[in-house]
Write a protein that holds these residues in place. Structure first.
Motif, PDB file in Angstrom:
ATOM      1  N   ASP A 113      -9.855  10.227  46.019  1.00  0.00           N
ATOM      2  CA  ASP A 113      -9.638   8.792  45.814  1.00  0.00           C
ATOM      3  C   ASP A 113      -9.057   8.182  47.080  1.00  0.00           C
ATOM      4  O   ASP A 113      -7.865   8.308  47.357  1.00  0.00           O
ATOM      5  N   SER A 114      -9.905   7.542  47.875  1.00  0.00           N
ATOM      6  CA  SER A 114      -9.465   6.942  49.140  1.00  0.00           C
ATOM      7  C   SER A 114     -10.412   5.822  49.538  1.00  0.00           C
ATOM      8  O   SER A 114     -11.633   5.939  49.339  1.00  0.00           O
ATOM      9  N   PRO A 115      -9.886   4.738  50.098  1.00  0.00           N
ATOM     10  CA  PRO A 115     -10.764   3.658  50.580  1.00  0.00           C
ATOM     11  C   PRO A 115     -11.625   4.101  51.762  1.00  0.00           C
ATOM     12  O   PRO A 115     -12.549   3.377  52.161  1.00  0.00           O
ATOM     13  N   PHE A 116     -11.319   5.282  52.315  1.00  0.00           N
ATOM     14  CA  PHE A 116     -12.113   5.813  53.425  1.00  0.00           C
ATOM     15  C   PHE A 116     -13.191   6.790  52.947  1.00  0.00           C
ATOM     16  O   PHE A 116     -13.959   7.296  53.762  1.00  0.00           O
ATOM     17  N   ASN A 117     -13.241   7.059  51.656  1.00  0.00           N
ATOM     18  CA  ASN A 117     -14.251   7.971  51.128  1.00  0.00           C
ATOM     19  C   ASN A 117     -15.547   7.210  50.892  1.00  0.00           C
ATOM     20  O   ASN A 117     -15.728   6.532  49.876  1.00  0.00           O
ATOM     21  N   THR A 118     -16.478   7.309  51.834  1.00  0.00           N
ATOM     22  CA  THR A 118     -17.723   6.541  51.752  1.00  0.00           C
ATOM     23  C   THR A 118     -18.733   7.151  50.786  1.00  0.00           C
ATOM     24  O   THR A 118     -19.858   6.647  50.675  1.00  0.00           O
ATOM     25  N   TYR A 119     -18.353   8.236  50.108  1.00  0.00           N
ATOM     26  CA  TYR A 119     -19.174   8.725  48.997  1.00  0.00           C
ATOM     27  C   TYR A 119     -18.893   7.899  47.742  1.00  0.00           C
ATOM     28  O   TYR A 119     -19.670   7.928  46.794  1.00  0.00           O
ATOM     29  N   MET A 154     -26.926   1.041  50.240  1.00  0.00           N
ATOM     30  CA  MET A 154     -26.743   2.452  49.905  1.00  0.00           C
ATOM     31  C   MET A 154     -25.420   2.923  50.483  1.00  0.00           C
ATOM     32  O   MET A 154     -25.022   2.517  51.584  1.00  0.00           O
ATOM     33  N   LYS A 155     -24.697   3.742  49.757  1.00  0.00           N
ATOM     34  CA  LYS A 155     -23.426   4.266  50.260  1.00  0.00           C
ATOM     35  C   LYS A 155     -23.662   5.073  51.538  1.00  0.00           C
ATOM     36  O   LYS A 155     -24.669   5.782  51.672  1.00  0.00           O
ATOM     37  N   LEU A 156     -22.722   4.986  52.473  1.00  0.00           N
ATOM     38  CA  LEU A 156     -22.872   5.694  53.741  1.00  0.00           C
ATOM     39  C   LEU A 156     -22.815   7.216  53.551  1.00  0.00           C
ATOM     40  O   LEU A 156     -23.471   7.961  54.261  1.00  0.00           O
ATOM     41  N   GLN A 157     -21.982   7.680  52.622  1.00  0.00           N
ATOM     42  CA  GLN A 157     -21.857   9.107  52.331  1.00  0.00           C
ATOM     43  C   GLN A 157     -21.650   9.932  53.603  1.00  0.00           C
ATOM     44  O   GLN A 157     -22.361  10.904  53.855  1.00  0.00           O
ATOM     45  N   SER A 158     -20.660   9.542  54.367  1.00  0.00           N
ATOM     46  CA  SER A 158     -20.334  10.241  55.611  1.00  0.00           C
ATOM     47  C   SER A 158     -19.240  11.279  55.383  1.00  0.00           C
ATOM     48  O   SER A 158     -18.151  10.952  54.903  1.00  0.00           O
TER      49      SER A 158
END
Length: 341
Positions: free
Chosen positions: A277-283, A250-254
């Motif tokens: 749009d970012s590799p740090f976007n855990t959504y 499941m995505k972290l969605q932090s």
């Protein structure tokens, strides 16, 4: 009679050679580092007017030398005893007597010490800014060093074990440090790395063997826990919730990672925010982001290594620093409606 005398002299000569060998061996051993594996920085003050005897006792008290008599003998033999200078020094137990004498001859700083506090959850940019402002150091140089883990790669166990670490973000241990006001950028960073390295060897490594995560993943997730959890007593529950999400793909969605990607902090994120749009976007991304979003404190790191035994998959901030945790989406929606609206 002559044969007996000759034999007696031979015994004396052999005994003398043996004694001489033992003395030289004992001196050689005593000149070696107290602990060649201990690079922890030790701040030592040598007062004005200190004799070689005083200096030897100070070094012994700090467990930097093995034998004060050998230290004094060697200092005199090498004509170093008349060159030793007063001042403040940053030394370590992996230094030999030769290395200690070399530093003491060059001289230390004479300024006062100052406490610098690095709080939990700072990025390396904020950490470099905090230190440079407090000590009047070069921000750009400090940031360059913090972004270059390879420069320190042979000096600390956690970097030796994990050559994949390229940035020190995540590994600059939040703490209050007492450093000399004239310390340079590299010295301050090394003091911080030594603190993390001690924590790594003493606390992280024993727990890491029971974790399915690598140290890089531990610090990565701990940096998210650091920003998501406000109360220390909830850190292990927040950590467990994220770990449970990882276990079920499941995505972290932090929200913390989205704020990091955006470069600013918002308490409430919009749909537009979480679409960045970012590799740090855990959504959006699966699993952990590419690296830590800050340097987490000890409690957050330990929470990831020893999470609570819960089955939660969701949590909602209640507005007072605490969270409501749930293991199903219906309860989560009800909690969001109650606490966010």
């Amino acid at each position: 009679m002559k044969k007996k005398l000759g034999f007696f002299l031979l015994v004396i000569i052999i005994f003398a050679i043996g004694i001489n060998y033992y003395i030289n061996y004992y001196i050689d051993i005593s000149l070696r580092p107290v602990n060649s594996n201990d690079d922890k920085k030790i701040i030592v003050e040598i007062p004005e007017g200190s004799s070689t005897n005083n200096i030897a006792e100070i070094l012994l008290d700090n467990k930097l030398i093995q034998n004060p008599k050998i230290f004094k003998y060697y200092a005199k033999k090498t004509n170093s005893d008349i060159k030793l200078k007063a001042g403040n020094y940053i030394l370590s137990r992996n230094m030999s007597v030769d290395e200690l004498l070399e530093v003491l001859i060059k001289g230390g700083t004479t300024g006062n010490t100052v406490d610098i506090t690095i709080i939990e959850g700072l990025t390396i940019e904020k950490t470099a800014q905090t230190i440079s402002e407090q000590l009047g150091l070069n921000y750009e140089l400090m940031l360059d060093l913090m972004n270059n883990a390879d420069y320190f790669s042979e000096d600390y166990q956690f970097l030796i074990d994990n050559p994949e670490v390229k940035s020190l973000q995540g590994y600059l241990m939040p703490e209050t440090y007492n450093v000399y006001m004239k310390s340079d950028e590299e010295t301050v960073i090394r003091v911080m790395l030594s603190q993390f390295d001690d924590f790594y060897k003493e606390d992280i490594m024993p727990l890491l063997s029971n974790s399915s995560l690598s140290i890089l993943d531990v610090i990565n997730l701990a940096s998210i826990v650091e920003k998501e959890a406000v109360l220390d007593e909830e850190r292990d529950v927040v950590a467990a919730t994220f770990l449970n999400r990882l276990d079920v793909n499941m995505k972290l969605q932090s929200c913390a990672t989205v704020n990091y990607a955006r470069g600013e902090w918002k308490e409430r994120l919009t749909n537009e925010d979480i679409s960045i749009d970012s590799p740090f976007n855990t959504y959006i991304i699966e699993g952990l982001p590419p690296g830590p979003i800050n340097s987490p404190g000890k409690n957050s790191i330990l929470a990831v290594l020893d999470p609570a035994d819960v089955d939660y998959l969701f949590f909602v901030a209640k507005g007072d620093g605490s969270h409501y945790f749930s293991n199903n989406y219906e309860d989560h929606l009800a909690a969001k409606n109650k606490y966010l609206n």
